[in-house]
Motif scaffolding. Structure first.
Motif, PDB file in Angstrom:
ATOM      1  N   GLY A 289       0.843  -1.192   0.000  1.00  0.00           N
ATOM      2  CA  GLY A 289       0.000   0.000   0.000  1.00  0.00           C
ATOM      3  C   GLY A 289       0.880   1.243   0.000  1.00  0.00           C
TER       4      GLY A 289
ATOM      5  N   HIS B 216      -4.655   7.207   1.895  1.00  0.00           N
ATOM      6  CA  HIS B 216      -6.107   7.387   1.877  1.00  0.00           C
ATOM      7  C   HIS B 216      -6.514   8.829   1.603  1.00  0.00           C
ATOM      8  CE1 HIS B 216      -6.646   3.242   2.764  1.00  0.00           C
ATOM      9  NE2 HIS B 216      -5.808   3.341   3.763  1.00  0.00           N
TER      10      HIS B 216
ATOM     11  N   LEU C 263     -11.263   4.093  -8.142  1.00  0.00           N
ATOM     12  CA  LEU C 263     -11.254   2.686  -7.757  1.00  0.00           C
ATOM     13  C   LEU C 263     -11.608   2.508  -6.281  1.00  0.00           C
ATOM     14  CD1 LEU C 263      -7.954   1.745  -9.594  1.00  0.00           C
ATOM     15  CD2 LEU C 263     -10.235   0.916 -10.208  1.00  0.00           C
TER      16      LEU C 263
ATOM     17  N   CYS D 250     -11.345   1.370  -2.644  1.00  0.00           N
ATOM     18  CA  CYS D 250     -10.216   1.080  -1.759  1.00  0.00           C
ATOM     19  C   CYS D 250     -10.670   0.141  -0.640  1.00  0.00           C
ATOM     20  CB  CYS D 250      -9.684   2.394  -1.171  1.00  0.00           C
ATOM     21  SG  CYS D 250      -8.262   2.196  -0.058  1.00  0.00           S
TER      22      CYS D 250
ATOM     23  N   LYS E  46     -13.734   5.500  -2.377  1.00  0.00           N
ATOM     24  CA  LYS E  46     -13.292   5.356  -3.766  1.00  0.00           C
ATOM     25  C   LYS E  46     -12.220   6.385  -4.119  1.00  0.00           C
ATOM     26  CE  LYS E  46     -17.555   3.385  -5.626  1.00  0.00           C
ATOM     27  NZ  LYS E  46     -18.668   3.561  -6.602  1.00  0.00           N
TER      28      LYS E  46
ATOM     29  N   GLU F 115      -3.546   5.138  -2.652  1.00  0.00           N
ATOM     30  CA  GLU F 115      -2.809   3.878  -2.675  1.00  0.00           C
ATOM     31  C   GLU F 115      -3.339   2.905  -3.722  1.00  0.00           C
ATOM     32  OE1 GLU F 115      -2.691   2.055   1.157  1.00  0.00           O
ATOM     33  OE2 GLU F 115      -4.539   0.932   0.849  1.00  0.00           O
ATOM     34  N   GLN F 116      -4.498   3.221  -4.290  1.00  0.00           N
ATOM     35  CA  GLN F 116      -4.987   2.415  -5.410  1.00  0.00           C
ATOM     36  C   GLN F 116      -4.254   2.753  -6.713  1.00  0.00           C
ATOM     37  OE1 GLN F 116      -7.124  -0.145  -4.945  1.00  0.00           O
ATOM     38  NE2 GLN F 116      -6.810   0.441  -2.809  1.00  0.00           N
ATOM     39  N   TYR F 117      -3.453   3.818  -6.685  1.00  0.00           N
ATOM     40  CA  TYR F 117      -2.746   4.289  -7.882  1.00  0.00           C
ATOM     41  C   TYR F 117      -1.227   4.348  -7.684  1.00  0.00           C
ATOM     42  CZ  TYR F 117      -7.531   5.532  -8.886  1.00  0.00           C
ATOM     43  OH  TYR F 117      -8.895   5.452  -9.075  1.00  0.00           O
TER      44      TYR F 117
ATOM     45  N   THR G 182       0.522  -2.788  -5.202  1.00  0.00           N
ATOM     46  CA  THR G 182      -0.767  -3.325  -5.656  1.00  0.00           C
ATOM     47  C   THR G 182      -1.235  -2.596  -6.912  1.00  0.00           C
ATOM     48  OG1 THR G 182      -1.340  -3.852  -3.370  1.00  0.00           O
ATOM     49  CG2 THR G 182      -3.149  -3.756  -4.951  1.00  0.00           C
ATOM     50  N   ALA G 183      -1.042  -1.280  -6.930  1.00  0.00           N
ATOM     51  CA  ALA G 183      -1.420  -0.491  -8.111  1.00  0.00           C
ATOM     52  C   ALA G 183      -0.593  -0.907  -9.326  1.00  0.00           C
ATOM     53  CB  ALA G 183      -1.222   0.998  -7.825  1.00  0.00           C
TER      54      ALA G 183
ATOM     55  N   ARG H  88      -2.013  -3.976 -10.949  1.00  0.00           N
ATOM     56  CA  ARG H  88      -3.201  -3.666 -11.749  1.00  0.00           C
ATOM     57  C   ARG H  88      -2.810  -2.998 -13.068  1.00  0.00           C
ATOM     58  NH1 ARG H  88      -5.593   0.964 -12.458  1.00  0.00           N
ATOM     59  NH2 ARG H  88      -4.629   1.940 -10.632  1.00  0.00           N
TER      60      ARG H  88
END
Length: 295
Positions: free
Chosen positions: A132, A156, A164, A166, A171, A175-177, A181-182, A185
Motif C-alpha cells: 500500500g 487514503h 477505484l 479502496c 473510492k 494507494e490504489q494508484y 498493488t497499483a 493492476r
C-alpha cells in the motif's frame, strides 16, 4: 549505557532489535506473527528482558492506527483482536519499563529523521511505497499523530474522486494508484509482457523493462510516476515540508525511476524542497520504534 528494545509488528512477522542510545543495532531477529497477539508479544518481551537485564525501555511500531498518548490500538482489521488492545499500559505493568507505541510508518519516518536520509531537517514527510502507501510526518523531532493516530495516512488521500474502490471502503484513494498493488493492476491493464518469461511482468521488473524500451512498461511507468508526483505535490500544499523521503519495497527499484520522478515533481513544487531516498530498508520500523524511547 542502557539498551532499548525496538519492535516492529507486521501482518506476518515481528522484528525485534536491541538498540543502543546512540542508535546502534546490537542484536536483531525476526519471528512469525501469531494470534492472539498480545499474550504472545508479552511472553517474547519478558524473555528479552531476562536476556538483556539493562533494558531501559521498549518502543513498538505496529500496523494500524495508534493513540500514541495512551498506547491503545484504535484501528486495525487484519490482526484479529489487536484493535482496542491497551499495549502501553499492559506492557508497562508486565515489565516495569517505559513503553511507547506508534504506527509502523511513523516509526520508519522517525528513524530517517533521527539517523537517516532526513537528518538535519526540521519538517519532514516520509512516504512508504509497498503493498500500500503509508506515510509519516515528523516536525521538530516529533511525530504528528493526529487526534486518533490517523495522521500520515497518505494512502487514503483521495486522488481520483469516485475512482477505484479502496479497502477502506471509499473510492479513489491514492494507494490504489501509487503502490505495489497499483503496479500489478497497471501491468494487467497495459498487458506488460516480460520478454524473458513470456508472461505478465511482475512489479519488481516493471521499471527495468521500461528502461529496456518495452512500450507497455513505459506506459505503466508514466501513469504511476505522474500520480506519484501529484501525491507529493499535494503534501507540500498541506505541510510545507523541507524534505520528502521515499522508502518501502517499491523503492528498491528506484535506480530505474528516481530521476524521472524528480522531473515530474519539479514543475508542481510551490516552493523548493528536498527529495531523498530512504537510507533504511526493512529495519526502519524497528529502529524508529526504539527512537520513540530515545527522546
Amino acid at each position: 549505557m542502557g539498551k532499548i528494545a525496538g519492535i516492529d509488528i507486521g501482518g506476518t512477522k515481528i522484528r525485534f532489535g536491541i538498540v543502543s542510545e546512540l542508535g546502534e543495532v546490537l542484536a536483531d531477529w525476526t519471528i512469525p506473527t501469531k494470534i492472539p497477539l498480545y499474550p504472545y508479544l508479552e511472553e517474547q518481551i519478558l524473555r528479552i528482558k531476562k536476556e538483556f537485564p539493562d533494558l531501559t525501555g521498549i518502543g513498538i511500531g505496529t500496523r494500524g492506527m495508534v493513540d500514541a498518548e495512551t498506547g491503545i490500538i484504535t484501528f486495525e482489521k487484519e490482526l484479529e483482536g489487536w484493535q482496542g488492545t491497551a499495549v502501553k499500559s499492559q506492557l508497562e505493568t508486565a515489565t516495569g519499563l517505559r513503553v511507547e507505541v506508534n504506527n509502523d510508518a511513523n516509526c520508519a519516518a522517525l528513524a530517517e529523521v533521527q539517523l537517516g536520509a532526513a537528518k538535519g531537517f526540521r519538517r519532514v514527510a516520509c512516504l512508504t511505497v509497498g503493498t500500500g502507501l503509508g506515510g509519516g510526518f515528523v516536525f521538530d523531532g516529533r511525530i504528528m499523530n493526529g487526534s486518533n493516530g490517523g495522521a500520515g495516512e497518505v494512502g487514503h488521500m483521495i486522488l481520483y474522486p469516485n475512482g477505484l474502490l479502496c479497502g477502506c471502503g471509499r473510492k479513489g484513494c491514492s494507494e490504489q494508484y501509487v503502490s505495489g498493488t497499483a503496479l500489478r493492476r497497471l501491468i494487467r491493464e497495459e498487458n506488460v509482457i516480460d520478454p524473458e518469461t513470456g508472461d505478465l511482468a511482475i512489479p519488481q521488473n516493471l521499471f527495468r523493462l521500461a528502461v529496456d524500451g518495452v512500450a507497455s512498461a513505459i506506459s505503466v511507468r508514466e501513469r504511476f510516476l505522474s500520480d506519484f508526483a501529484i501525491v507529493v505535490s499535494s503534501l507540500q500544499a498541506v505541510l510545507d515540508m523541507e524534505c520528502v523521503v521515499i522508502g518501502g519495497g517499491v523503492s528498491d527499484s528506484a535506480d530505474d525511476w528516481w530521476d524521472l520522478l524528480l522531473e515530474r515533481v519539479e514543475p508542481l513544487k510551490l516552493k523548493p524542497f528536498e527529495m531523498r531516498r530512504a537510507v533504511f530498508g526493512n529495519e526502519a520500523g524497528m529502529l524508529g520504534a526504539a527512537m520513540l524511547i530515545i527522546d
